[in-house]
Design a protein around this motif. Structure first.
Motif, short mmCIF file in Angstrom:
data_model
loop_
_atom_site.label_atom_id
_atom_site.label_comp_id
_atom_site.label_asym_id
_atom_site.label_seq_id
_atom_site.Cartn_x
_atom_site.Cartn_y
_atom_site.Cartn_z
N GLU A 167 40.54 43.55 41.46
CA GLU A 167 39.43 42.70 41.03
C GLU A 167 38.25 43.60 40.71
N ARG B 218 32.13 36.98 42.21
CA ARG B 218 31.62 36.80 43.58
C ARG B 218 31.38 38.14 44.28
N ASN C 68 35.91 39.36 39.03
CA ASN C 68 35.52 38.49 40.14
C ASN C 68 34.00 38.56 40.26
#
Length: 149
Positions: free
Chosen positions: A47, A31, A29
């Motif tokens: 993640e 982000r 991930n």
């Protein structure tokens, strides 16, 4: 490294280190900014921040995976899976998992910058994260004048 490679790596580490299978989904991930990874309570997925592998390599990635697997296995077993829980701290120590990951963003590294001050009289050094006005303060040991290095 792709998501499928990450999935296989997590499954292998789970069997080797914990002796239990990882039966859910893992993925990268991008982000994530300040953390190396996270365990999702709702769907039991993991993640991982791809910067961990890019900046620090495989060793740090394995450490983050082991940390997240501690959350995973303890939550599945109904034990204390939070950072403050005794079960979690014991499993971290037992598996050799890190408590925190290395700094990932430059914003956090700037916060760690140290300011160095020194007493003119006794040469005692002061390390501070925040700047201080040397006109307002004196040395705590000898009351001498402090200067910035």
């Amino acid at each position: 490294m792709m998501d499928t490679d990450l999935q296989k790596l997590i499954e292998v580490i789970s069997i080797d280190v914990f002796g239990k299978p990882f039966l859910h989904v893992s993925r990268f991930n991008s982000r994530l900014r300040t953390t190396g990874g996270r365990y999702m309570l709702a769907d039991h997925s993991i993640e991982i921040n791809p910067l961990v592998f890019q900046k620090y390599g495989m060793e740090e990635l394995v450490g983050v995976i082991k940390h997240e697997l501690c959350h995973y296995h303890l939550h599945i077993e109904g034990k204390g899976y939070r950072h403050r829980d005794v079960d979690f701290k014991e499993l971290l120590r037992k598996t050799g998992s890190p408590r925190f990951c290395k700094v990932l963003s430059e914003r956090n590294q700037k916060r760690l910058a140290l300011h160095l001050y020194k007493c003119v009289a006794c040469e005692l050094e002061y390390k501070r994260r925040r700047r201080m006005d040397v006109r307002k303060y004196r040395c705590g040991k000898c009351a001498g004048v402090i200067m910035e290095m």
